[in-house]
Design a protein around this motif. Structure first.
Motif, PDB file in Angstrom:
ATOM      1  N   ALA A 144       0.851  -1.189   0.000  1.00 28.85           N
ATOM      2  CA  ALA A 144       0.000   0.000   0.000  1.00 28.85           C
ATOM      3  C   ALA A 144       0.887   1.239   0.000  1.00 28.85           C
ATOM      4  N   PRO A 145       1.215   1.794  -1.180  1.00 24.76           N
ATOM      5  CA  PRO A 145       2.065   2.995  -1.243  1.00 24.76           C
ATOM      6  C   PRO A 145       1.304   4.219  -0.737  1.00 24.76           C
ATOM      7  N   LEU A 146       1.961   4.994   0.142  1.00 26.68           N
ATOM      8  CA  LEU A 146       1.334   6.186   0.703  1.00 26.68           C
ATOM      9  C   LEU A 146       2.243   7.395   0.541  1.00 26.68           C
ATOM     10  N   ASN A 147       1.628   8.548   0.420  1.00 27.57           N
ATOM     11  CA  ASN A 147       2.333   9.810   0.232  1.00 27.57           C
ATOM     12  C   ASN A 147       3.076  10.198   1.511  1.00 27.57           C
ATOM     13  N   GLY A 196      -4.878 -13.978  -8.081  1.00 28.63           N
ATOM     14  CA  GLY A 196      -6.212 -13.426  -7.845  1.00 28.63           C
ATOM     15  C   GLY A 196      -6.315 -12.517  -6.648  1.00 28.63           C
ATOM     16  N   ASP A 197      -5.283 -12.499  -5.810  1.00 34.68           N
ATOM     17  CA  ASP A 197      -5.310 -11.648  -4.623  1.00 34.68           C
ATOM     18  C   ASP A 197      -4.941 -10.204  -4.983  1.00 34.68           C
ATOM     19  N   ALA A 198      -5.336  -9.279  -4.124  1.00 37.07           N
ATOM     20  CA  ALA A 198      -4.910  -7.888  -4.314  1.00 37.07           C
ATOM     21  C   ALA A 198      -3.397  -7.814  -4.115  1.00 37.07           C
ATOM     22  N   ALA A 199      -2.708  -7.220  -5.082  1.00 35.65           N
ATOM     23  CA  ALA A 199      -1.259  -7.064  -4.988  1.00 35.65           C
ATOM     24  C   ALA A 199      -0.884  -5.695  -4.448  1.00 35.65           C
ATOM     25  N   ILE A 200      -1.640  -4.672  -4.860  1.00 35.94           N
ATOM     26  CA  ILE A 200      -1.349  -3.302  -4.466  1.00 35.94           C
ATOM     27  C   ILE A 200      -2.656  -2.598  -4.114  1.00 35.94           C
ATOM     28  N   LEU A 201      -2.620  -1.826  -3.046  1.00 41.06           N
ATOM     29  CA  LEU A 201      -3.755  -0.993  -2.659  1.00 41.06           C
ATOM     30  C   LEU A 201      -3.396   0.457  -2.960  1.00 41.06           C
ATOM     31  N   THR A 232      -9.999  14.386  -4.277  1.00 42.87           N
ATOM     32  CA  THR A 232     -10.318  15.761  -4.680  1.00 42.87           C
ATOM     33  C   THR A 232     -11.818  16.045  -4.615  1.00 42.87           C
ATOM     34  N   THR A 233     -12.652  15.024  -4.778  1.00 45.71           N
ATOM     35  CA  THR A 233     -14.109  15.234  -4.757  1.00 45.71           C
ATOM     36  C   THR A 233     -14.794  14.520  -3.611  1.00 45.71           C
ATOM     37  N   ALA A 234     -14.067  13.673  -2.899  1.00 46.09           N
ATOM     38  CA  ALA A 234     -14.654  12.931  -1.773  1.00 46.09           C
ATOM     39  C   ALA A 234     -13.520  12.375  -0.933  1.00 46.09           C
ATOM     40  N   VAL A 235     -13.875  11.716   0.156  1.00 40.82           N
ATOM     41  CA  VAL A 235     -12.862  11.079   0.999  1.00 40.82           C
ATOM     42  C   VAL A 235     -12.129  10.024   0.171  1.00 40.82           C
ATOM     43  N   PRO A 236     -10.793   9.981   0.234  1.00 34.03           N
ATOM     44  CA  PRO A 236     -10.055   8.982  -0.549  1.00 34.03           C
ATOM     45  C   PRO A 236     -10.562   7.568  -0.276  1.00 34.03           C
ATOM     46  N   LYS A 237     -10.653   6.791  -1.342  1.00 31.73           N
ATOM     47  CA  LYS A 237     -11.114   5.406  -1.237  1.00 31.73           C
ATOM     48  C   LYS A 237      -9.981   4.456  -1.562  1.00 31.73           C
ATOM     49  N   VAL A 238      -9.979   3.310  -0.918  1.00 28.63           N
ATOM     50  CA  VAL A 238      -8.965   2.285  -1.163  1.00 28.63           C
ATOM     51  C   VAL A 238      -9.389   1.465  -2.379  1.00 28.63           C
ATOM     52  N   VAL A 239      -8.490   1.365  -3.353  1.00 26.47           N
ATOM     53  CA  VAL A 239      -8.770   0.615  -4.580  1.00 26.47           C
ATOM     54  C   VAL A 239      -7.808  -0.573  -4.652  1.00 26.47           C
ATOM     55  N   PRO A 240      -8.305  -1.800  -4.490  1.00 24.65           N
ATOM     56  CA  PRO A 240      -7.426  -2.972  -4.601  1.00 24.65           C
ATOM     57  C   PRO A 240      -7.162  -3.311  -6.063  1.00 24.65           C
ATOM     58  N   LEU A 241      -5.906  -3.528  -6.410  1.00 32.16           N
ATOM     59  CA  LEU A 241      -5.507  -3.900  -7.765  1.00 32.16           C
ATOM     60  C   LEU A 241      -4.849  -5.274  -7.729  1.00 32.16           C
ATOM     61  N   THR A 242      -5.351  -6.189  -8.530  1.00 26.76           N
ATOM     62  CA  THR A 242      -4.762  -7.519  -8.596  1.00 26.76           C
ATOM     63  C   THR A 242      -3.577  -7.514  -9.558  1.00 26.76           C
ATOM     64  N   ASP A 243      -2.803  -8.592  -9.536  1.00 24.55           N
ATOM     65  CA  ASP A 243      -1.714  -8.725 -10.501  1.00 24.55           C
ATOM     66  C   ASP A 243      -2.256  -8.666 -11.924  1.00 24.55           C
ATOM     67  N   ALA A 244      -3.415  -9.291 -12.163  1.00 22.36           N
ATOM     68  CA  ALA A 244      -3.989  -9.291 -13.507  1.00 22.36           C
ATOM     69  C   ALA A 244      -4.335  -7.875 -13.950  1.00 22.36           C
ATOM     70  N   ASN A 245      -4.919  -7.076 -13.046  1.00 20.71           N
ATOM     71  CA  ASN A 245      -5.211  -5.673 -13.357  1.00 20.71           C
ATOM     72  C   ASN A 245      -3.942  -4.943 -13.786  1.00 20.71           C
ATOM     73  N   LEU A 246      -2.924  -5.079 -12.968  1.00 26.15           N
ATOM     74  CA  LEU A 246      -1.684  -4.329 -13.173  1.00 26.15           C
ATOM     75  C   LEU A 246      -0.948  -4.787 -14.425  1.00 26.15           C
TER      76      LEU A 246
END
Length: 290
Positions: free
Chosen positions: A86-89, A171-176, A182-196
């Motif tokens: 989970a990379p964070l600023n 199939g598991d989330a690799a990166i969050l 900017t328009t709402a509270v930040p949301k966590v988006v899970p990305l799988t290896d296949a997505n990436l």
């Protein structure tokens, strides 16, 4: 064909073992360069160190970092250990950072050594343990990586309870990733290896990236643009990625850094393109580049 990001790095290390994968400008000390084989070795070694710190498959590990070699080493180490990164600023205020760590349910936090002093307060609370990552060049030119921690806060499993690195599951989330907020509270988006991997494959094909290419990683690596289009697409193509001086984009340093890296391309948002075009008349290198 790679089914996970870990396999992607392994394939690149097999195809281009001696090719430069990542380098920095040396603005924090000696310049560091990692070949593909070396980056893979560092990730494997750090994955074993994570397990000794109690991190196991499925654990979520936050990486609070600017754009640096430590970030990439930590990212692939977490993935190699079977975890979810989970990379964070690193510029977030303490309260915001604490909130984000709770949202991603971080089991631990990795912070590069050069930012360690900014997060000392995180070790005094009841939050996840903070692991400091140092990547230092040795006399033989190869970099060594070491994770260290302050006394346990009681949030993690603790050392001595390691189960060892576990292979990642496609199939598991690799990166969050977190939305910009900017328009709402930040949301966590899970990305799988296949997505990436699908995104990386598309970007590599559209840009026609090859091992002869090099890029200056302009966009922050804790955002999807910099991570996927900049870092991962480069590593999938056998090219070289150069970290910006100071860990972030700086318009006044851009053209000299592009020239030093012999960069053939970069990716950024329209605002940055406009700034660079406006300055190119006086700052574009007059000799030796491209």
């Amino acid at each position: 064909m790679a089914a996970t990001l870990t396999e992607l790095l392994e394939e690149s290390a097999t195809r281009w073992p001696g090719q430069i994968a990542l380098s920095d400008t040396g603005d924090r000390g000696a310049s560091r360069a990692l070949s593909y084989r070396h980056l893979g070795d560092l990730a494997g070694d750090l994955a074993a160190q994570l397990s000794r710190h109690g991190i196991a498959g499925g654990d979520r590990v936050a990486i609070v970092s600017d754009s640096c070699i430590e970030y990439a080493a930590a990212l692939f180490a977490v993935l190699a250990a079977g975890g979810c990164a989970a990379p964070l600023n690193p510029a977030l205020a303490a309260q915001q950072l604490s909130s984000r760590l709770g949202e991603v349910q971080a089991r631990a936090v990795i912070v590069p050594e050069h930012l360690d002093g900014d997060f000392g307060g995180m070790r005094t609370g009841a939050g996840p343990p903070v692991l400091t990552l140092a990547v230092t060049p040795g006399r033989d030119g190869r970099c060594r990586a070491a994770l260290s921690s302050a006394p346990a806060s009681g949030h993690g499993r603790g050392a001595g309870q390691a189960r060892g690195p576990e292979p990642p599951h496609p199939g598991d989330a690799a990166i969050l990733m977190l939305t910009s907020g900017t328009t709402a509270v930040p949301k966590v988006v899970p990305l799988t290896d296949a997505n990436l991997l699908a995104s990386v494959d598309g970007i590599r094909g559209i840009y026609r990236l090859t091992p002869d290419d090099a890029t200056l990683l302009v966009m922050p690596l804790f955002h999807g643009h910099g991570l996927i289009a900049g870092l991962l697409a480069t590593l999938a193509s056998g090219g070289a990625g150069f970290m910006p001086g100071g860990g972030r984009f700086h318009a006044g340093r851009f053209w000299p850094q592009m020239a030093a890296a012999r960069a053939t391309w970069y990716t950024a948002v329209p605002t940055i393109h406009q700034i660079l075009l406006a300055r190119a008349g006086s700052e574009y290198p007059s000799q030796g580049y491209p």
